[in-house]
Scaffold this motif. Structure first.
Motif, short mmCIF file in Angstrom:
data_model
loop_
_atom_site.label_atom_id
_atom_site.label_comp_id
_atom_site.label_asym_id
_atom_site.label_seq_id
_atom_site.Cartn_x
_atom_site.Cartn_y
_atom_site.Cartn_z
N ASN A 1 0.82 -1.21 0.00
CA ASN A 1 0.00 0.00 0.00
C ASN A 1 0.86 1.26 0.00
O ASN A 1 0.57 2.22 -0.72
CB ASN A 1 -0.96 0.00 1.20
N ASP A 2 1.91 1.28 0.81
CA ASP A 2 2.80 2.44 0.84
C ASP A 2 3.55 2.60 -0.47
O ASP A 2 3.81 3.72 -0.93
CB ASP A 2 3.80 2.32 2.00
N ALA A 3 3.91 1.49 -1.11
CA ALA A 3 4.61 1.53 -2.39
C ALA A 3 3.72 2.13 -3.47
O ALA A 3 4.17 2.95 -4.27
CB ALA A 3 5.07 0.12 -2.78
N MET A 4 2.46 1.74 -3.48
CA MET A 4 1.52 2.26 -4.46
C MET A 4 1.37 3.77 -4.28
O MET A 4 1.41 4.54 -5.25
CB MET A 4 0.16 1.59 -4.30
N ALA A 5 1.27 4.21 -3.05
CA ALA A 5 1.13 5.64 -2.76
C ALA A 5 2.40 6.42 -3.13
O ALA A 5 2.33 7.60 -3.48
CB ALA A 5 0.80 5.84 -1.29
N ALA A 6 3.55 5.76 -3.08
CA ALA A 6 4.82 6.42 -3.41
C ALA A 6 4.88 6.81 -4.88
O ALA A 6 5.54 7.79 -5.24
CB ALA A 6 5.99 5.53 -3.04
N GLY A 7 4.22 6.05 -5.74
CA GLY A 7 4.11 6.40 -7.15
C GLY A 7 5.30 6.06 -8.02
O GLY A 7 6.32 5.57 -7.55
N PRO A 8 5.16 6.37 -9.31
CA PRO A 8 6.18 5.97 -10.29
C PRO A 8 7.51 6.69 -10.14
O PRO A 8 8.56 6.12 -10.45
CB PRO A 8 5.53 6.30 -11.64
N ASP A 9 7.51 7.93 -9.67
CA ASP A 9 8.77 8.66 -9.54
C ASP A 9 9.71 8.01 -8.53
O ASP A 9 10.92 8.18 -8.61
CB ASP A 9 8.52 10.12 -9.15
N SER A 10 9.15 7.26 -7.59
CA SER A 10 9.97 6.57 -6.59
C SER A 10 10.15 5.09 -6.92
O SER A 10 10.63 4.33 -6.09
CB SER A 10 9.32 6.71 -5.22
N GLY A 11 9.73 4.68 -8.12
CA GLY A 11 9.83 3.28 -8.50
C GLY A 11 8.83 2.41 -7.77
O GLY A 11 9.04 1.22 -7.58
N TYR A 12 7.70 3.02 -7.35
CA TYR A 12 6.67 2.32 -6.58
C TYR A 12 7.23 1.64 -5.35
O TYR A 12 6.97 0.49 -5.06
CB TYR A 12 5.90 1.32 -7.45
N LEU A 13 8.02 2.42 -4.61
CA LEU A 13 8.58 1.94 -3.35
C LEU A 13 8.82 3.13 -2.43
O LEU A 13 9.48 4.09 -2.83
CB LEU A 13 9.88 1.18 -3.60
N LYS A 14 8.27 3.05 -1.24
CA LYS A 14 8.45 4.12 -0.25
C LYS A 14 9.93 4.21 0.11
O LYS A 14 10.57 3.21 0.44
CB LYS A 14 7.62 3.82 0.99
#
Length: 145
Positions: free
Chosen positions: A78-91
């Motif tokens: 869930n946190d990875a999804m929220a982090a988005g594509p700019d972070s590589g989908y990883l918090k």
């Protein structure tokens, strides 16, 4: 490569290194080619190479490989999804993530190094892809042997 003397035999350390690494292949069909990673207890570090054999770019069909405790899977996803594509989908700096590859696209590879000493054999561990929608298919278990 180093050589060591073991029981009167001269051995190359590369023979031992191969049991402490694995290559997992992924594709444009949202799959990993393996559902289980077996890690020998004798390994101090375990290297995972993720290879993407597809053609699509990472913003369309990107993959990574993230290792976590099974109990942390939903929270990290869930946190990875929220982090988005700019972070590589990883918090960023998520302490629950034990190891991860970067997000890669078709024709690319990424590596992750897992510190095996941090694993507890009484815990369950999993690996999965954090790209949106991929976790349902792209996940597997980690076995410590």
């Amino acid at each position: 490569m180093r050589e060591i003397l073991f029981m009167g035999l001269l051995l190359s350390t590369s023979a031992f290194a191969s049991e402490c690494q694995i290559t997992i292949s992924s594709s444009d069909q949202m799959t990993y080619d393996q559902k289980t990673i077996a890690i020998p207890k004798s390994c101090e570090k375990f290297e995972v190479t993720l290879s993407h054999s597809g053609k699509l770019p990472k913003l369309v069909m990107g993959h990574n490989l993230v290792i976590v405790k099974k109990s942390d899977l939903e929270f990290v996803a869930n946190d990875a999804m929220a982090a988005g594509p700019d972070s590589g989908y990883l918090k960023a700096s998520d302490s629950r993530v034990l190891a991860h590859t970067p997000l890669i696209g078709g024709g690319e590879q990424g590596k992750a190094i897992l510190d095996v000493k941090k694993l507890n054999i009484s815990e369950d561990y999993v690996f999965f892809c954090t790209f949106p929608g991929h976790r349902a298919i792209m996940q597997g278990e980690i076995l410590i042997k």
